[in-house]
Scaffold this motif. Structure first.
Motif, PDB file in Angstrom:
ATOM      1  N   GLY A 175       4.230  34.678 -30.863  1.00 28.35           N
ATOM      2  CA  GLY A 175       4.791  34.952 -32.176  1.00 28.35           C
ATOM      3  C   GLY A 175       4.700  36.417 -32.573  1.00 28.35           C
ATOM      4  O   GLY A 175       3.758  37.121 -32.192  1.00 28.35           O
ATOM      5  N   ILE A 176       5.671  36.846 -33.350  1.00 28.68           N
ATOM      6  CA  ILE A 176       5.677  38.222 -33.853  1.00 28.68           C
ATOM      7  C   ILE A 176       4.597  38.375 -34.926  1.00 28.68           C
ATOM      8  O   ILE A 176       4.408  37.476 -35.752  1.00 28.68           O
ATOM      9  N   PRO A 177       3.865  39.490 -34.937  1.00 29.97           N
ATOM     10  CA  PRO A 177       2.818  39.697 -35.947  1.00 29.97           C
ATOM     11  C   PRO A 177       3.351  39.542 -37.364  1.00 29.97           C
ATOM     12  O   PRO A 177       4.455  40.001 -37.672  1.00 29.97           O
ATOM     13  N   GLY A 253       1.431  39.555 -23.946  1.00 35.06           N
ATOM     14  CA  GLY A 253       0.515  40.402 -24.705  1.00 35.06           C
ATOM     15  C   GLY A 253      -0.760  40.756 -23.969  1.00 35.06           C
ATOM     16  O   GLY A 253      -1.787  41.024 -24.604  1.00 35.06           O
ATOM     17  N   LYS A 254      -0.704  40.778 -22.608  1.00 37.01           N
ATOM     18  CA  LYS A 254      -1.910  41.046 -21.828  1.00 37.01           C
ATOM     19  C   LYS A 254      -1.796  42.316 -20.968  1.00 37.01           C
ATOM     20  O   LYS A 254      -2.798  42.983 -20.737  1.00 37.01           O
ATOM     21  N   HIS A 255      -0.585  42.634 -20.501  1.00 42.70           N
ATOM     22  CA  HIS A 255      -0.453  43.715 -19.549  1.00 42.70           C
ATOM     23  C   HIS A 255       0.301  44.922 -20.107  1.00 42.70           C
ATOM     24  O   HIS A 255      -0.307  45.919 -20.496  1.00 42.70           O
ATOM     25  N   HIS A 279      -5.605  44.723 -29.901  1.00 38.30           N
ATOM     26  CA  HIS A 279      -4.889  43.981 -28.862  1.00 38.30           C
ATOM     27  C   HIS A 279      -4.960  42.497 -29.247  1.00 38.30           C
ATOM     28  O   HIS A 279      -5.915  41.800 -28.899  1.00 38.30           O
ATOM     29  N   ARG A 280      -3.965  42.037 -29.964  1.00 37.79           N
ATOM     30  CA  ARG A 280      -4.038  40.710 -30.591  1.00 37.79           C
ATOM     31  C   ARG A 280      -4.157  39.565 -29.603  1.00 37.79           C
ATOM     32  O   ARG A 280      -4.941  38.629 -29.823  1.00 37.79           O
ATOM     33  N   ASP A 281      -3.397  39.626 -28.497  1.00 38.94           N
ATOM     34  CA  ASP A 281      -3.312  38.458 -27.615  1.00 38.94           C
ATOM     35  C   ASP A 281      -3.902  38.683 -26.236  1.00 38.94           C
ATOM     36  O   ASP A 281      -3.641  37.924 -25.309  1.00 38.94           O
ATOM     37  N   ILE A 282      -4.740  39.700 -26.107  1.00 44.16           N
ATOM     38  CA  ILE A 282      -5.240  40.079 -24.781  1.00 44.16           C
ATOM     39  C   ILE A 282      -6.096  38.982 -24.151  1.00 44.16           C
ATOM     40  O   ILE A 282      -6.158  38.861 -22.912  1.00 44.16           O
ATOM     41  N   ASP A 283      -6.718  38.125 -24.934  1.00 37.09           N
ATOM     42  CA  ASP A 283      -7.588  37.072 -24.407  1.00 37.09           C
ATOM     43  C   ASP A 283      -6.909  35.703 -24.357  1.00 37.09           C
ATOM     44  O   ASP A 283      -7.550  34.706 -24.018  1.00 37.09           O
ATOM     45  N   LYS A 284      -5.627  35.667 -24.708  1.00 34.26           N
ATOM     46  CA  LYS A 284      -4.910  34.383 -24.707  1.00 34.26           C
ATOM     47  C   LYS A 284      -4.249  34.129 -23.346  1.00 34.26           C
ATOM     48  O   LYS A 284      -3.929  35.049 -22.604  1.00 34.26           O
TER      49      LYS A 284
END
Length: 285
Positions: A175-177, A253-255, A279-284
């Protein structure tokens, strides 16, 4: 250290920008009060003398329907105010056509009734004595709000803050922020996701960084975004904007978005700008 309270008593013609100016000063950490009855102005000043408030802005005008009391209050402010206060009387005005246009757009009535032009002329005459003894007089005719704000703050030597830029990486599939002023899509960059040795890594890992930096479009993208953010931050600061969100997105959202967001954050930090990184989604997954 000088802790003398700084106080602005604002009045002027209806529609000239008093409410906007009050909000501007509130953004500069002034304690603000609108539509103060003229006979209570000195009471507010007395309260300030015994409080921790050091920046105060009041608006008192003809909405109180007592022109004589308003004029007398402004004429006697310095005589009745507690000592050791920096008090500035501010008078805002505009030409008749500008004021009439503003009333037409806002669909609000003039405090002195109708016809509007007649009410404007009457108010101008009633407040002329206050205008003559005001410390700051500003004509807001044909002036954009940001320009008015900038000019006033420069005049009183306030508003030296710079914009705070929030740089965020994210994945479109999550999703967009919710808060985003600018969104840049970097899904056109080569994707490390499809390589087994980089699949579980992120844009913060050295192997991913080396891979992405093999491509000319990566360097061009980073350069373009750095230049864009610098322009945005300088222009927003001039307009009085306090905060903005610049979001960089890729698929997960990771790379790619993480790498690009980190690069532009590091560069903006070097240039001395006020930036925050997330980094909002780096761990998802």
């Amino acid at each position: 250290m000088d802790t003398k309270p700084r106080i602005f008593i604002i009045t002027g013609l209806s529609g000239a920008g008093k409410t906007f100016l009050l909000k501007t000063l509130e953004d500069e950490n002034y304690y603000t009060v609108d539509n103060v009855p003229p006979h209570l102005i000195n009471s507010f000043l007395d309260v300030i003398r015994t409080s921790n408030v050091r920046k105060l802005a009041l608006v008192s005008d003809l909405r109180w329907k007592n022109p004589k009391e308003l004029v007398n209050s402004f004429l006697s402010i310095e005589n009745n105010a507690p000592e050791n206060m920096e008090i500035k009387k501010v008078f805002l005005e505009a030409d008749n056509q500008t004021l009439m246009n503003r009333f037409r757009k806002s669909r609000r009535s003039h405090p002195l009734g109708t016809p509007v032009l007649e009410a404007i002329e009457k108010e101008r005459k009633l407040l002329n004595e206050i205008k003559n003894i005001s410390d700051i007089i500003m004509d807001t005719s044909n002036t954009e709000p940001y320009e008015f704000r900038k000019n006033f703050l420069m005049r009183i030597n306030e508003g030296k803050r710079t914009l705070k830029m929030n740089i965020m990486s994210f994945g479109f599939k999550h999703g967009i922020p919710e808060y985003s002023d600018y969104i840049y899509d970097v899904r056109y960059l080569p994707n490390p996701y499809y390589f087994t040795d980089m699949y579980k890594l992120t844009g913060l890992d050295e192997k991913v960084r080396i891979y992405l930096e093999e491509f000319e479009q990566t360097h061009k993208t980073v350069q373009i975004l750095e230049e864009a953010i610098e322009i945005i931050m300088k222009e927003y600061t001039e307009s009085g904007r306090v905060e903005a969100y610049f979001c960089v997105g890729c698929t997960g959202g990771k790379h790619r978005s993480v790498y690009v967001a980190q690069r532009i954050y590091d560069e903006m930090k070097k240039r001395g700008f006020d930036v925050i990184l997330q980094h909002r989604d780096i761990d998802k997954e």
